[in-house]
Write a protein that holds these residues in place. Structure first.
Motif, PDB file in Angstrom:
ATOM      1  N   TYR A 121    -103.576  93.861 -23.421  1.00  0.00           N
ATOM      2  CA  TYR A 121    -103.487  94.316 -24.805  1.00  0.00           C
ATOM      3  C   TYR A 121    -102.543  95.506 -24.853  1.00  0.00           C
ATOM      4  O   TYR A 121    -102.667  96.454 -24.075  1.00  0.00           O
ATOM      5  CB  TYR A 121    -104.874  94.715 -25.333  1.00  0.00           C
ATOM      6  N   SER A 122    -101.553  95.405 -25.729  1.00  0.00           N
ATOM      7  CA  SER A 122    -100.605  96.511 -25.905  1.00  0.00           C
ATOM      8  C   SER A 122    -100.667  96.977 -27.362  1.00  0.00           C
ATOM      9  O   SER A 122    -100.365  96.210 -28.292  1.00  0.00           O
ATOM     10  CB  SER A 122     -99.181  96.065 -25.565  1.00  0.00           C
ATOM     11  N   GLN A 123    -101.043  98.240 -27.548  1.00  0.00           N
ATOM     12  CA  GLN A 123    -101.151  98.782 -28.901  1.00  0.00           C
ATOM     13  C   GLN A 123     -99.816  99.402 -29.294  1.00  0.00           C
ATOM     14  O   GLN A 123     -99.178 100.095 -28.493  1.00  0.00           O
ATOM     15  CB  GLN A 123    -102.258  99.832 -28.952  1.00  0.00           C
ATOM     16  N   GLY A 124     -99.379  99.129 -30.506  1.00  0.00           N
ATOM     17  CA  GLY A 124     -98.143  99.716 -31.001  1.00  0.00           C
ATOM     18  C   GLY A 124     -96.910  99.183 -30.309  1.00  0.00           C
ATOM     19  O   GLY A 124     -95.949  99.919 -30.071  1.00  0.00           O
ATOM     20  N   ALA A 125     -96.884  97.878 -29.996  1.00  0.00           N
ATOM     21  CA  ALA A 125     -95.694  97.293 -29.358  1.00  0.00           C
ATOM     22  C   ALA A 125     -94.498  97.338 -30.304  1.00  0.00           C
ATOM     23  O   ALA A 125     -93.346  97.358 -29.871  1.00  0.00           O
ATOM     24  CB  ALA A 125     -95.982  95.853 -28.942  1.00  0.00           C
ATOM     25  N   ASP A 130     -99.564  95.111 -32.755  1.00  0.00           N
ATOM     26  CA  ASP A 130    -100.250  95.111 -31.465  1.00  0.00           C
ATOM     27  C   ASP A 130    -100.064  93.738 -30.821  1.00  0.00           C
ATOM     28  O   ASP A 130     -99.985  92.716 -31.517  1.00  0.00           O
ATOM     29  CB  ASP A 130    -101.743  95.404 -31.637  1.00  0.00           C
ATOM     30  N   TYR A 132    -101.433  91.039 -27.763  1.00  0.00           N
ATOM     31  CA  TYR A 132    -102.467  90.743 -26.764  1.00  0.00           C
ATOM     32  C   TYR A 132    -102.209  89.362 -26.159  1.00  0.00           C
ATOM     33  O   TYR A 132    -101.557  88.507 -26.759  1.00  0.00           O
ATOM     34  CB  TYR A 132    -103.869  90.814 -27.379  1.00  0.00           C
TER      35      TYR A 132
END
Length: 358
Positions: A121-125, A130, A132
């Motif tokens: 999970y990457s927040q603020g890509a 976001d 995932y």
């Protein structure tokens, strides 16, 4: 005559064709194996389709518990499996135990499959975005495996495929089919639902059926380079994910400062272990420099003369017979080709006769 059948769900269809399973120690026929076709595969696929959704919905921890029990059962039955393997392949018992142990290591890895299944999970890509990822089973996978490691390679493929929630259909070599069937039995004893791990036997007709069946999403293959090319081309043309691992004979380079005692030990183990029927057989060893070559040759010749050839059940033997008379003839042909092309033949084992095992 002992008959080896498919390990599939449902009533076993009568086999129209059979293959001989030989005893490499004497060349005689010890069993016959039913060779399946597209109809047999369709029955296995139907059972896999019925069982796989519920297995995929089973949480990873529960699937891992099945793998723990499967691991314990293999360990409990390793002597039985090794004897069964040696009887059909010809490798000595110690090599057969190693074959099983290397497969068991992957089963052991699968006992921790919940961690391997975690996504990301990457927040603020991106602005307000976001990202995932999730790992999900693909459905039904199939494995086409060679004769030289009838326990290790099916376990490498099948254990992982099953642990992550897929159903798996194995097509092992028809030369030594008993161990794959026994592994399937142990899987069910460990609690794996019927239809999740099945075994179909056959030759090219079964291989083609696997490569063409639209419900099989992925195929893994180990074998010769020519067949790997064929499997890959036909499999991807049918829209499948394909692993096609072809000829993997390794070469060894010996440097002048190498520990030659270790080199000789490693080369003899590679070249003669399992009668050379494995990817690590090192058919070519290249010493760097004439002096290195002469010193290595002297030590190798002595070590080779010290090797004991025997039948697969001989506990003192370093290696046993190759799998078939045709394979033996092929090896002898390579030796003759080397002589015809001008090689110096230092050791010739073509006329070896074992007393009592003529």
């Amino acid at each position: 005559m002992r008959q080896i059948d498919h390990f599939i769900v449902g009533k076993m269809p009568p086999a129209a064709r059979f293959g001989d399973v030989l005893d490499p120690n004497n060349g005689g026929v010890q069993a016959r194996v039913g060779l399946g076709d597209a109809a047999v595969l369709a029955q296995a696929v139907s059972a896999a389709q019925a069982a796989q959704p519920a297995w995929a919905a089973t949480n990873p921890q529960r699937r891992a518990r099945v793998m723990f029990r499967f691991k314990a059962l293999i360990e409990r039955h390793i002597d039985e499996l090794a004897e069964m393997l040696s009887a059909e392949h010809g490798k000595v018992i110690a090599d057969s135990r190693g074959d099983i142990q290397r497969g068991l290591e992957v089963v052991e890895f699968c006992c921790g499959i919940p961690h391997a299944l975690k996504g990301e999970y990457s927040q603020g890509a991106g602005p307000g975005i976001d990202v995932y990822s999730m790992r999900q089973p693909i459905g039904i996978g199939a494995g086409i495996t060679p004769f030289n490691f009838p326990a290790m390679i099916p376990l490498w493929m099948g254990a992982v495929a099953v642990a992550v929630g897929n159903a798996f259909i194995l097509k092992p070599s028809e030369r030594d089919p008993s161990v794959p069937n026994r592994l399937a039995e142990l899987f069910q004893e460990a609690g794996l639902p019927a239809g999740i791990f099945q075994v179909v036997h056959g030759d090219k007709e079964m291989v083609d059926a696997i490569l063409d069946h639209p419900a099989i999403a992925a195929v893994s293959f180990v074998g010769s380079s020519d067949i790997a090319q064929y499997v890959y081309s036909r499999g991807v043309a049918a829209g499948k994910r394909v692993q096609a691992m072809g000829g993997a004979k390794n070469h060894g380079i010996v440097m002048p400062d190498a520990d030659l005692d270790q080199v000789v030990n490693d080369v003899c183990g590679a070249a003669f272990g399992s009668a050379g029927e494995r990817c690590m057989a090192l058919p070519v060893v290249v010493p760097v420099g004439e002096e290195t070559a002469e010193r290595l040759r002297e030590k190798l010749v002595s070590a080779i003369h010290a090797l004991k050839v025997g039948i697969s059940t001989d506990a003192d033997a370093h290696f046993g017979p190759v799998v078939t008379a045709q394979h033996k003839a092929k090896v002898e042909g390579w030796i003759q080709t080397a002589v015809d092309e001008g090689s110096e033949l230092v050791i010739d084992g073509r006329n070896l006769v074992l007393q009592g095992q003529e």
